[in-house]
Write an enzyme that holds these catalytic residues in place. Sequence first.
Site, PDB file in Angstrom:
ATOM      1  N   HIS A 289       4.499  -4.586   7.133  1.00 17.30           N
ATOM      2  CA  HIS A 289       4.033  -5.194   5.928  1.00 17.30           C
ATOM      3  C   HIS A 289       2.655  -5.280   5.749  1.00 17.30           C
ATOM      4  O   HIS A 289       1.880  -6.366   5.823  1.00 17.30           O
ATOM      5  CB  HIS A 289       4.786  -6.523   5.477  1.00 17.30           C
TER       6      HIS A 289
ATOM      7  N   GLU B 286       0.829  -5.316   3.086  1.00 18.08           N
ATOM      8  CA  GLU B 286       0.509  -6.095   1.744  1.00 18.08           C
ATOM      9  C   GLU B 286       0.211  -7.485   2.352  1.00 18.08           C
ATOM     10  O   GLU B 286      -0.523  -8.254   1.876  1.00 18.08           O
ATOM     11  CB  GLU B 286       1.583  -5.921   0.791  1.00 18.08           C
TER      12      GLU B 286
ATOM     13  N   CYS C 116       8.708  -1.447   4.510  1.00 16.58           N
ATOM     14  CA  CYS C 116       9.720  -1.769   4.946  1.00 16.58           C
ATOM     15  C   CYS C 116      11.218  -1.419   4.573  1.00 16.58           C
ATOM     16  O   CYS C 116      11.256  -0.406   4.843  1.00 16.58           O
ATOM     17  CB  CYS C 116       9.611  -3.487   4.949  1.00 16.58           C
TER      18      CYS C 116
END
Length: 246
Positions: A219, A221, A116
Amino acid sequence: MNHPAPVIGVPTNVLVEKAGSFPGTVRASVNQDYLDALQAAGAVPVVLPMAGPDGIAAQLDLVDGLLLSGGVDVAPGLYGEEPEPGLGEVFEDMDRHQIGLALGARERGLPVLGICRGLQVLNVAFGGTLHQDLAALPGPVLQHVQVGWRHAPSHRVDLAPGSLLAHIFGCQELAVNSFHHQAVKALAPGLRVCARARDGVVEGLEAAEGPFLLGVQWHPEGMVAASPDMLRLFQALAGACGRQEP
Ligand code: MN
């Protein structure tokens, strides 16, 4: 004898307390989910606080690779532009730290993954520019700040055939989440686009040649718990560190 797990540096973000007992307190912050994903990929994350040039070199001495996380906007002065109305919070000292780490890592041949804001930091570090606010663009733009769950895929991205990213996922299309209002404008020299949303917004970039350098605009994660394939990005970073050979 087992080889040690790769050590991945994760620079901190600035978090200024806005409420509570100590408003105005500046905290060094990393979201736990990045650290969890790195550990799930077999790496040892180490958190790197803001530092000047000497500190940056010392930090790079400690790590085998770098993960640039999400966060606030990049200061437009760093890519030669004035602030536009849609620009969010910026911390230029933090940008300089992270750009210094990215350039230093590249010089040393250390693998880098940007997520990001991290993708945007990479583009600026190597000489590119950013759209300061996608909402201000004249053309049609998809929703890139999704309203749904953080783990939920929102829009699709097309992966460039033959790219590192397509190799990591073994497919040509991914469904990803989206929490960004900035994006790549002019691509930095030496980088190439490896993923785009259907509105043309850059969703992935990678080094045209040389050591592992990859940025994704989504994202992963935040998706790994529901979409375990997203762990592949962290495994690819860890694997590129060269300390995992048997
Ligand atoms: Mn997006």
